[in-house]
Design a protein around this motif. Structure first.
Motif, short mmCIF file in Angstrom:
data_model
loop_
_atom_site.label_atom_id
_atom_site.label_comp_id
_atom_site.label_asym_id
_atom_site.label_seq_id
_atom_site.Cartn_x
_atom_site.Cartn_y
_atom_site.Cartn_z
N SER A 129 0.82 -1.04 -0.18
CA SER A 129 0.25 0.01 -0.08
C SER A 129 0.87 1.40 0.13
O SER A 129 1.85 1.09 0.55
N ILE A 130 0.60 2.39 -0.39
CA ILE A 130 1.15 3.53 -0.66
C ILE A 130 0.18 4.68 -0.02
O ILE A 130 -0.89 4.74 -0.25
N GLU A 131 0.79 5.25 0.76
CA GLU A 131 0.15 6.55 1.59
C GLU A 131 -0.27 7.46 0.72
O GLU A 131 0.26 7.73 -0.38
N ARG A 132 -1.42 8.36 1.09
CA ARG A 132 -1.79 9.38 0.32
C ARG A 132 -0.53 10.59 0.16
O ARG A 132 0.16 10.55 0.94
N LEU A 133 -0.72 11.29 -0.95
CA LEU A 133 0.05 12.29 -1.34
C LEU A 133 1.72 11.91 -1.39
O LEU A 133 2.38 12.68 -1.37
N THR A 134 1.72 10.53 -1.80
CA THR A 134 3.10 10.10 -1.72
C THR A 134 3.63 10.14 -3.09
O THR A 134 2.99 9.54 -3.92
N VAL A 135 4.85 10.35 -3.38
CA VAL A 135 5.62 10.62 -4.61
C VAL A 135 6.34 9.24 -4.51
O VAL A 135 7.40 9.23 -4.08
N VAL A 136 6.17 8.39 -5.65
CA VAL A 136 7.28 7.36 -5.79
C VAL A 136 8.11 7.39 -7.22
O VAL A 136 7.35 7.63 -8.10
N PRO A 137 9.36 7.55 -6.94
CA PRO A 137 10.15 7.73 -8.15
C PRO A 137 10.05 6.97 -9.50
O PRO A 137 9.68 5.39 -9.10
#
Length: 203
Positions: free
Chosen positions: A92-100
Protein backbone atom coordinates in the motif's frame (compact mmCIF):
# COMPACT_ATOMS: atom_id res chain seq x y z
CA UNK A 1 -15.89 -9.48 -18.46
CA UNK A 2 -16.08 -6.03 -20.09
CA UNK A 3 -13.99 -5.01 -23.08
CA UNK A 4 -13.34 -1.52 -24.43
CA UNK A 5 -11.47 -0.36 -27.50
CA UNK A 6 -8.46 1.04 -25.60
CA UNK A 7 -8.45 -0.90 -22.31
CA UNK A 8 -8.80 -4.54 -21.31
CA UNK A 9 -10.91 -5.29 -18.23
CA UNK A 10 -11.47 -8.73 -16.70
CA UNK A 11 -13.07 -9.84 -13.44
CA UNK A 12 -14.69 -7.75 -10.69
CA UNK A 13 -13.41 -4.31 -11.71
CA UNK A 14 -15.22 -1.06 -10.80
CA UNK A 15 -14.18 2.10 -12.71
CA UNK A 16 -15.41 5.59 -11.88
CA UNK A 17 -16.64 7.40 -15.00
CA UNK A 18 -14.31 10.33 -14.27
CA UNK A 19 -11.18 8.17 -14.35
CA UNK A 20 -8.83 8.68 -17.31
CA UNK A 21 -7.30 5.50 -18.66
CA UNK A 22 -4.85 5.50 -21.58
CA UNK A 23 -4.66 2.87 -24.30
CA UNK A 24 -3.04 -0.51 -23.72
CA UNK A 25 -3.97 -0.66 -20.02
CA UNK A 26 -4.93 -4.03 -18.52
CA UNK A 27 -7.27 -4.17 -15.48
CA UNK A 28 -7.73 -7.69 -14.18
CA UNK A 29 -9.15 -9.15 -10.97
CA UNK A 30 -8.73 -12.82 -10.11
CA UNK A 31 -11.66 -14.81 -8.74
CA UNK A 32 -12.59 -13.80 -5.18
CA UNK A 33 -10.65 -10.56 -5.72
CA UNK A 34 -11.84 -7.03 -6.48
CA UNK A 35 -10.43 -3.84 -8.05
CA UNK A 36 -11.80 -0.33 -7.46
CA UNK A 37 -10.74 2.69 -9.57
CA UNK A 38 -11.94 5.91 -7.83
CA UNK A 39 -12.80 9.28 -9.30
CA UNK A 40 -10.13 11.41 -10.94
CA UNK A 41 -7.63 8.56 -11.30
CA UNK A 42 -5.20 8.85 -14.25
CA UNK A 43 -3.57 5.65 -15.52
CA UNK A 44 -0.76 5.92 -18.07
CA UNK A 45 -0.42 3.85 -21.22
CA UNK A 46 0.73 0.25 -20.95
CA UNK A 47 0.09 -0.03 -17.20
CA UNK A 48 -1.07 -3.34 -15.73
CA UNK A 49 -3.20 -3.61 -12.56
CA UNK A 50 -3.81 -7.17 -11.35
CA UNK A 51 -5.87 -7.74 -8.18
CA UNK A 52 -5.11 -11.00 -6.37
CA UNK A 53 -6.08 -12.48 -2.98
CA UNK A 54 -8.07 -9.44 -1.87
CA UNK A 55 -9.05 -5.92 -2.89
CA UNK A 56 -6.86 -3.55 -4.85
CA UNK A 57 -8.11 0.03 -4.40
CA UNK A 58 -6.89 3.07 -6.33
CA UNK A 59 -8.19 6.11 -4.42
CA UNK A 60 -9.26 9.44 -5.88
CA UNK A 61 -6.76 11.64 -7.66
CA UNK A 62 -4.04 8.98 -8.01
CA UNK A 63 -1.70 9.43 -10.95
CA UNK A 64 -0.05 6.29 -12.37
CA UNK A 65 2.74 6.79 -14.92
CA UNK A 66 3.24 4.73 -18.05
CA UNK A 67 4.20 1.10 -17.67
CA UNK A 68 3.29 0.83 -13.98
CA UNK A 69 2.73 -2.71 -12.66
CA UNK A 70 0.58 -3.26 -9.57
CA UNK A 71 0.01 -6.87 -8.51
CA UNK A 72 -1.77 -8.26 -5.43
CA UNK A 73 -3.86 -6.42 -2.89
CA UNK A 74 -3.49 -3.06 -1.18
CA UNK A 75 -4.41 0.60 -1.43
CA UNK A 76 -2.86 3.45 -3.39
CA UNK A 77 -3.67 6.52 -1.25
CA UNK A 78 -5.45 9.59 -2.56
CA UNK A 79 -3.46 11.95 -4.77
CA UNK A 80 -0.39 9.70 -4.71
CA UNK A 81 1.92 9.92 -7.73
CA UNK A 82 3.54 6.72 -8.99
CA UNK A 83 6.43 7.17 -11.43
CA UNK A 84 6.70 5.35 -14.71
CA UNK A 85 7.89 1.73 -14.81
CA UNK A 86 7.33 1.27 -11.08
CA UNK A 87 6.41 -2.14 -9.67
CA UNK A 88 4.18 -2.47 -6.58
CA UNK A 89 3.72 -5.99 -5.20
CA UNK A 90 1.19 -6.62 -2.41
CA UNK A 91 1.84 -3.21 -0.86
CA UNK A 92 0.00 0.00 0.00
CA UNK A 93 1.10 3.57 -0.72
CA UNK A 94 0.23 6.40 1.64
CA UNK A 95 -1.76 9.39 0.34
CA UNK A 96 0.19 12.25 -1.27
CA UNK A 97 3.22 9.99 -1.67
CA UNK A 98 5.51 10.46 -4.66
CA UNK A 99 7.21 7.24 -5.80
CA UNK A 100 10.21 7.77 -8.13
CA UNK A 101 10.14 6.17 -11.56
CA UNK A 102 11.54 2.66 -11.83
CA UNK A 103 11.01 1.86 -8.16
CA UNK A 104 10.17 -1.55 -6.70
CA UNK A 105 7.81 -1.51 -3.71
CA UNK A 106 6.62 -4.42 -1.60
CA UNK A 107 7.48 -8.09 -1.91
CA UNK A 108 10.40 -8.26 -4.28
CA UNK A 109 10.08 -12.03 -4.64
CA UNK A 110 13.13 -14.24 -4.26
CA UNK A 111 15.77 -13.04 -1.87
CA UNK A 112 19.42 -13.24 -2.78
CA UNK A 113 21.31 -15.13 -0.09
CA UNK A 114 24.41 -13.45 1.20
CA UNK A 115 27.57 -15.29 0.36
CA UNK A 116 29.85 -15.73 3.36
CA UNK A 117 33.45 -15.28 2.41
CA UNK A 118 35.91 -16.66 4.99
CA UNK A 119 38.05 -13.93 6.43
CA UNK A 120 41.73 -14.04 5.64
CA UNK A 121 43.78 -14.60 8.82
CA UNK A 122 45.97 -11.61 9.70
CA UNK A 123 49.63 -11.86 8.88
CA UNK A 124 51.94 -11.76 11.88
CA UNK A 125 54.50 -9.07 11.08
CA UNK A 126 56.89 -10.46 13.71
CA UNK A 127 57.08 -13.80 11.87
CA UNK A 128 57.05 -12.99 8.18
CA UNK A 129 56.52 -15.93 5.88
CA UNK A 130 59.64 -17.56 4.60
CA UNK A 131 60.64 -16.47 1.16
CA UNK A 132 60.42 -19.10 -1.46
CA UNK A 133 63.82 -19.92 -2.89
CA UNK A 134 63.55 -19.90 -6.67
CA UNK A 135 67.27 -20.58 -7.25
CA UNK A 136 67.95 -23.37 -9.74
CA UNK A 137 68.76 -26.72 -8.28
CA UNK A 138 72.39 -27.86 -8.71
CA UNK A 139 72.97 -30.53 -11.30
CA UNK A 140 73.96 -33.81 -9.74
CA UNK A 141 77.51 -34.89 -10.65
CA UNK A 142 78.04 -38.39 -12.02
CA UNK A 143 78.83 -40.97 -9.35
CA UNK A 144 82.52 -41.52 -8.75
CA UNK A 145 83.84 -45.06 -9.20
CA UNK A 146 83.82 -47.08 -6.05
CA UNK A 147 87.05 -48.53 -4.63
CA UNK A 148 85.73 -52.01 -5.29
CA UNK A 149 85.53 -51.33 -9.02
CA UNK A 150 88.77 -49.64 -10.12
CA UNK A 151 88.78 -47.79 -13.37
CA UNK A 152 89.86 -49.85 -16.37
CA UNK A 153 93.14 -48.68 -17.79
CA UNK A 154 93.62 -49.25 -21.46
CA UNK A 155 97.30 -50.06 -22.16
CA UNK A 156 98.61 -50.32 -25.67
CA UNK A 157 99.84 -53.84 -26.39
CA UNK A 158 103.64 -54.21 -26.55
CA UNK A 159 105.10 -53.90 -30.02
CA UNK A 160 107.71 -56.36 -31.18
CA UNK A 161 110.61 -54.03 -32.03
CA UNK A 162 112.48 -56.69 -33.89
CA UNK A 163 109.50 -57.54 -36.03
CA UNK A 164 108.84 -53.88 -36.71
CA UNK A 165 112.46 -53.25 -37.71
CA UNK A 166 112.52 -56.29 -39.99
CA UNK A 167 109.31 -55.21 -41.70
CA UNK A 168 110.62 -51.67 -42.21
CA UNK A 169 113.89 -53.06 -43.62
CA UNK A 170 112.00 -55.34 -45.97
CA UNK A 171 109.89 -52.47 -47.21
CA UNK A 172 112.94 -50.25 -47.83
CA UNK A 173 115.01 -52.89 -49.65
CA UNK A 174 113.12 -52.84 -52.98
CA UNK A 175 113.60 -49.08 -53.24
CA UNK A 176 117.40 -49.22 -52.68
CA UNK A 177 118.07 -52.43 -54.67
CA UNK A 178 117.33 -51.03 -58.06
CA UNK A 179 119.43 -52.32 -60.93
CA UNK A 180 121.25 -50.02 -63.35
CA UNK A 181 119.10 -51.41 -66.10
CA UNK A 182 115.99 -50.07 -64.41
CA UNK A 183 117.63 -46.61 -64.12
CA UNK A 184 118.60 -46.50 -67.85
CA UNK A 185 116.58 -44.47 -70.30
CA UNK A 186 114.58 -46.28 -72.95
CA UNK A 187 116.50 -46.26 -76.29
CA UNK A 188 119.81 -45.30 -74.69
CA UNK A 189 121.63 -48.14 -76.60
CA UNK A 190 120.49 -46.88 -79.99
CA UNK A 191 121.64 -43.38 -79.12
CA UNK A 192 125.06 -44.69 -78.08
CA UNK A 193 125.51 -46.58 -81.36
CA UNK A 194 124.62 -43.53 -83.39
CA UNK A 195 127.13 -41.42 -81.45
CA UNK A 196 129.89 -44.01 -82.07
CA UNK A 197 129.13 -43.97 -85.75
CA UNK A 198 129.25 -40.18 -86.00
CA UNK A 199 132.13 -39.65 -83.73
CA UNK A 200 134.40 -42.71 -84.02
CA UNK A 201 137.36 -40.89 -82.56
CA UNK A 202 135.69 -39.87 -79.36
CA UNK A 203 135.34 -43.35 -77.91
Amino acid sequence: MSSYSHVYVQGDVTIDPSAVISSGVILRANPESQMIIAAGVCIGAGSILHADQGTLKIEAGVNLGTGVLIVGHGTIGANACIGSLTTIWNASIERLTVVPAGSVVGDVGRQVAEVCVPATPPVDSSNPPEAVNHAPKPIASPPSPSPEQPEQQYVNPPVDSQRHSSESTTEEEPESATSPAENSVYGQGSVDRILKTLFPYHQ
